[in-house]
Design a protein around this motif. Structure first.
Motif, PDB file in Angstrom:
ATOM      1  N   ALA A 177       0.768  -1.369   0.148  1.00  0.00           N
ATOM      2  CA  ALA A 177       0.052  -0.009  -0.036  1.00  0.00           C
ATOM      3  C   ALA A 177       0.907   1.323  -0.170  1.00  0.00           C
ATOM      4  CB  ALA A 177      -0.831  -0.006   1.360  1.00  0.00           C
ATOM      5  N   GLY A 178       2.077   1.040   0.734  1.00  0.00           N
ATOM      6  CA  GLY A 178       2.696   2.372   0.661  1.00  0.00           C
ATOM      7  C   GLY A 178       3.657   2.716  -0.512  1.00  0.00           C
ATOM      8  N   ALA A 179       4.074   1.241  -1.117  1.00  0.00           N
ATOM      9  CA  ALA A 179       4.620   1.585  -2.244  1.00  0.00           C
ATOM     10  C   ALA A 179       3.860   2.217  -3.511  1.00  0.00           C
ATOM     11  CB  ALA A 179       5.247   0.277  -2.897  1.00  0.00           C
ATOM     12  N   ALA A 180       2.592   1.439  -3.578  1.00  0.00           N
ATOM     13  CA  ALA A 180       1.573   1.970  -4.317  1.00  0.00           C
ATOM     14  C   ALA A 180       1.251   3.533  -4.478  1.00  0.00           C
ATOM     15  CB  ALA A 180       0.359   1.219  -4.386  1.00  0.00           C
ATOM     16  N   PHE A 181       1.069   3.901  -2.872  1.00  0.00           N
ATOM     17  CA  PHE A 181       0.845   5.236  -2.679  1.00  0.00           C
ATOM     18  C   PHE A 181       1.992   6.388  -3.159  1.00  0.00           C
ATOM     19  CE2 PHE A 181       0.661   9.113  -0.172  1.00  0.00           C
ATOM     20  CZ  PHE A 181      -0.661   9.389  -0.170  1.00  0.00           C
ATOM     21  N   LEU A 184      -1.608 -26.871   0.238  1.00  0.00           N
ATOM     22  CA  LEU A 184      -1.107 -26.137   0.890  1.00  0.00           C
ATOM     23  C   LEU A 184      -0.105 -25.181   0.134  1.00  0.00           C
ATOM     24  CD1 LEU A 184      -0.250 -24.820   3.683  1.00  0.00           C
ATOM     25  CD2 LEU A 184       1.669 -26.336   3.819  1.00  0.00           C
ATOM     26  N   PHE A 185       0.404 -25.762  -1.053  1.00  0.00           N
ATOM     27  CA  PHE A 185       1.477 -25.223  -2.012  1.00  0.00           C
ATOM     28  C   PHE A 185       0.619 -23.912  -2.576  1.00  0.00           C
ATOM     29  CE2 PHE A 185       3.241 -24.449  -6.123  1.00  0.00           C
ATOM     30  CZ  PHE A 185       4.520 -23.941  -5.788  1.00  0.00           C
ATOM     31  N   PHE A 186      -0.610 -24.418  -3.139  1.00  0.00           N
ATOM     32  CA  PHE A 186      -1.510 -23.331  -3.830  1.00  0.00           C
ATOM     33  C   PHE A 186      -2.269 -22.347  -2.994  1.00  0.00           C
ATOM     34  CE2 PHE A 186      -0.857 -26.723  -7.465  1.00  0.00           C
ATOM     35  CZ  PHE A 186      -0.342 -25.709  -8.120  1.00  0.00           C
ATOM     36  N   ALA A 187      -2.576 -22.854  -1.961  1.00  0.00           N
ATOM     37  CA  ALA A 187      -3.166 -22.052  -0.966  1.00  0.00           C
ATOM     38  C   ALA A 187      -2.315 -20.788  -0.311  1.00  0.00           C
ATOM     39  CB  ALA A 187      -3.693 -22.580   0.423  1.00  0.00           C
ATOM     40  N   GLN A 188      -0.909 -21.066  -0.342  1.00  0.00           N
ATOM     41  CA  GLN A 188      -0.106 -20.133  -0.161  1.00  0.00           C
ATOM     42  C   GLN A 188       0.154 -19.057  -1.166  1.00  0.00           C
ATOM     43  OE1 GLN A 188       4.064 -21.934   0.459  1.00  0.00           O
ATOM     44  NE2 GLN A 188       4.744 -20.040   1.445  1.00  0.00           N
ATOM     45  N   ILE A 189       0.246 -19.372  -2.285  1.00  0.00           N
ATOM     46  CA  ILE A 189       0.207 -18.693  -3.543  1.00  0.00           C
ATOM     47  C   ILE A 189      -1.163 -17.789  -3.506  1.00  0.00           C
ATOM     48  CG2 ILE A 189       0.173 -18.515  -6.020  1.00  0.00           C
ATOM     49  CD1 ILE A 189       1.763 -21.026  -6.130  1.00  0.00           C
ATOM     50  N   TRP A 190      -2.223 -18.290  -3.380  1.00  0.00           N
ATOM     51  CA  TRP A 190      -3.503 -17.713  -3.295  1.00  0.00           C
ATOM     52  C   TRP A 190      -3.495 -16.500  -2.207  1.00  0.00           C
ATOM     53  CZ3 TRP A 190      -5.315 -17.090  -7.696  1.00  0.00           C
ATOM     54  CH2 TRP A 190      -5.417 -18.214  -8.688  1.00  0.00           C
ATOM     55  N   LEU A 191      -3.297 -17.232  -1.268  1.00  0.00           N
ATOM     56  CA  LEU A 191      -3.111 -15.935  -0.095  1.00  0.00           C
ATOM     57  C   LEU A 191      -2.205 -14.812  -0.051  1.00  0.00           C
ATOM     58  CD1 LEU A 191      -3.364 -18.411   3.069  1.00  0.00           C
ATOM     59  CD2 LEU A 191      -5.073 -16.831   2.278  1.00  0.00           C
ATOM     60  N   TYR A 192      -1.099 -15.000  -0.889  1.00  0.00           N
ATOM     61  CA  TYR A 192      -0.095 -13.963  -1.037  1.00  0.00           C
ATOM     62  C   TYR A 192      -0.539 -13.181  -2.044  1.00  0.00           C
ATOM     63  CZ  TYR A 192       4.582 -12.069  -1.200  1.00  0.00           C
ATOM     64  OH  TYR A 192       5.531 -11.405  -1.080  1.00  0.00           O
ATOM     65  N   LEU A 193      -1.113 -13.893  -3.155  1.00  0.00           N
ATOM     66  CA  LEU A 193      -1.717 -12.777  -4.199  1.00  0.00           C
ATOM     67  C   LEU A 193      -2.626 -12.242  -3.692  1.00  0.00           C
ATOM     68  CD1 LEU A 193      -1.593 -15.289  -7.327  1.00  0.00           C
ATOM     69  CD2 LEU A 193      -0.184 -13.176  -6.563  1.00  0.00           C
ATOM     70  N   ALA A 194      -3.820 -12.402  -2.747  1.00  0.00           N
ATOM     71  CA  ALA A 194      -4.952 -11.769  -1.997  1.00  0.00           C
ATOM     72  C   ALA A 194      -4.379 -10.786  -1.246  1.00  0.00           C
ATOM     73  CB  ALA A 194      -5.810 -12.606  -1.370  1.00  0.00           C
ATOM     74  N   ALA A 195      -3.256 -11.191  -0.431  1.00  0.00           N
ATOM     75  CA  ALA A 195      -2.865 -10.000   0.434  1.00  0.00           C
ATOM     76  C   ALA A 195      -1.952  -8.904  -0.590  1.00  0.00           C
ATOM     77  CB  ALA A 195      -1.747 -10.590   1.308  1.00  0.00           C
ATOM     78  N   THR A 196      -1.304  -9.245  -1.455  1.00  0.00           N
ATOM     79  CA  THR A 196      -0.658  -8.219  -2.309  1.00  0.00           C
ATOM     80  C   THR A 196      -1.832  -7.244  -3.049  1.00  0.00           C
ATOM     81  OG1 THR A 196      -0.234  -9.685  -3.975  1.00  0.00           O
ATOM     82  CG2 THR A 196       1.600  -9.404  -2.490  1.00  0.00           C
ATOM     83  N   ALA A 197      -2.465  -7.712  -3.453  1.00  0.00           N
ATOM     84  CA  ALA A 197      -3.687  -7.222  -4.408  1.00  0.00           C
ATOM     85  C   ALA A 197      -4.410  -6.113  -3.575  1.00  0.00           C
ATOM     86  CB  ALA A 197      -4.625  -8.172  -4.804  1.00  0.00           C
ATOM     87  N   ALA A 198      -4.757  -6.755  -2.283  1.00  0.00           N
ATOM     88  CA  ALA A 198      -5.340  -5.903  -1.200  1.00  0.00           C
ATOM     89  C   ALA A 198      -4.745  -4.627  -0.890  1.00  0.00           C
ATOM     90  CB  ALA A 198      -5.909  -6.504   0.028  1.00  0.00           C
ATOM     91  N   GLY A 199      -3.506  -4.996  -0.650  1.00  0.00           N
ATOM     92  CA  GLY A 199      -2.465  -3.663  -0.408  1.00  0.00           C
ATOM     93  C   GLY A 199      -2.331  -2.917  -1.454  1.00  0.00           C
ATOM     94  N   VAL A 200      -2.098  -3.054  -2.625  1.00  0.00           N
ATOM     95  CA  VAL A 200      -1.797  -2.264  -3.722  1.00  0.00           C
ATOM     96  C   VAL A 200      -3.181  -1.610  -4.099  1.00  0.00           C
ATOM     97  CG1 VAL A 200      -1.632  -2.356  -6.274  1.00  0.00           C
ATOM     98  CG2 VAL A 200      -0.099  -3.565  -4.785  1.00  0.00           C
ATOM     99  N   LEU A 201      -4.412  -2.109  -3.893  1.00  0.00           N
ATOM    100  CA  LEU A 201      -5.768  -1.511  -4.203  1.00  0.00           C
ATOM    101  C   LEU A 201      -5.967  -0.433  -3.123  1.00  0.00           C
ATOM    102  CD1 LEU A 201      -8.183  -1.564  -6.133  1.00  0.00           C
ATOM    103  CD2 LEU A 201      -9.033  -3.315  -4.409  1.00  0.00           C
ATOM    104  N   ILE A 202      -5.644  -0.878  -1.888  1.00  0.00           N
ATOM    105  CA  ILE A 202      -5.997   0.122  -0.712  1.00  0.00           C
ATOM    106  C   ILE A 202      -5.074   1.596  -1.143  1.00  0.00           C
ATOM    107  CG2 ILE A 202      -5.453   0.645   1.683  1.00  0.00           C
ATOM    108  CD1 ILE A 202      -6.710  -2.242   1.935  1.00  0.00           C
ATOM    109  N   GLY A 203      -3.510   1.236  -1.313  1.00  0.00           N
ATOM    110  CA  GLY A 203      -2.843   2.139  -1.562  1.00  0.00           C
ATOM    111  C   GLY A 203      -3.286   3.129  -2.676  1.00  0.00           C
ATOM    112  N   TYR A 204      -3.460   2.701  -3.878  1.00  0.00           N
ATOM    113  CA  TYR A 204      -3.880   3.271  -5.036  1.00  0.00           C
ATOM    114  C   TYR A 204      -5.046   4.036  -4.757  1.00  0.00           C
ATOM    115  CZ  TYR A 204      -3.716   4.924 -10.012  1.00  0.00           C
ATOM    116  OH  TYR A 204      -3.732   5.691 -10.972  1.00  0.00           O
ATOM    117  N   LEU A 205      -6.154   3.544  -4.238  1.00  0.00           N
ATOM    118  CA  LEU A 205      -7.463   4.114  -4.012  1.00  0.00           C
ATOM    119  C   LEU A 205      -6.975   5.384  -3.085  1.00  0.00           C
ATOM    120  CD1 LEU A 205     -10.065   1.036  -3.941  1.00  0.00           C
ATOM    121  CD2 LEU A 205      -9.444   2.837  -5.517  1.00  0.00           C
TER     122      LEU A 205
END
Length: 154
Positions: free
Chosen positions: A53-57, A102-123
């Motif tokens: 979020a900070g980087a996107a901002f 577990l392998f794919f769950a880790q990927i999806w959770l990571y992508l969800a956290a990063t997408a939420a952070g970028v979206l919040i920072g840019y919004l």
């Protein structure tokens, strides 16, 4: 151009470092406690989201949306690959030891956290009118207002 990729590399390294710290804390402080391990993972995802979020901002004010999206996607992609394949090796585990779920769950959770952070920072950046496009439109409007009107005679 080199400065831009250096910043992307530093961001990817910071994201990977957060994951390594979380893995080490889980490994040494809470070796057999699954509940504590889940809390550490949650904190890790929150920190990763806040960093992005900070980087996107910060970067969104200086870069067009296409460049911003590319830079953040590159940093997240590299950090994700390091997190999934190298992170477990740091603490002596097999990246595929938990199975495919577990392998794919880790990927999806990571992508969800990063997408939420970028979206919040840019919004937030856009809502404040400090993004690249808003600043560009503001400069254009000021330039148009500063010119005197042309009078057309018949």
């Amino acid at each position: 151009m080199g400065q831009r990729w250096r910043a992307v590399g530093v961001l990817a390294a910071a994201l990977f470092l957060v994951n390594v710290v979380a893995r080490l804390v889980t490994r040494f402080a809470f070796p057999d406690d699954d509940a504590a391990s889940d809390r550490v993972s949650l904190v890790m995802f929150l920190v990763i989201g806040l960093i992005l979020a900070g980087a996107a901002f910060r970067w969104g004010a200086d870069r067009p949306l296409g460049h911003l999206a590319g830079d953040l996607a590159a940093a997240v992609g590299v950090a994700l690959a390091l997190t999934v394949f190298v992170g477990p090796l740091v603490v002596g585990e097999n990246p595929f030891g938990g199975g495919a779920g577990l392998f794919f769950a880790q990927i999806w959770l990571y992508l969800a956290a990063t997408a939420a952070g970028v979206l919040i920072g840019y919004l937030i950046l856009t809502a404040l009118g400090r993004d690249y496009r808003s600043r560009q439109l503001k400069r254009y409007a000021e330039m148009r207002r500063s010119r005197p009107r042309r009078i057309v005679r018949r």
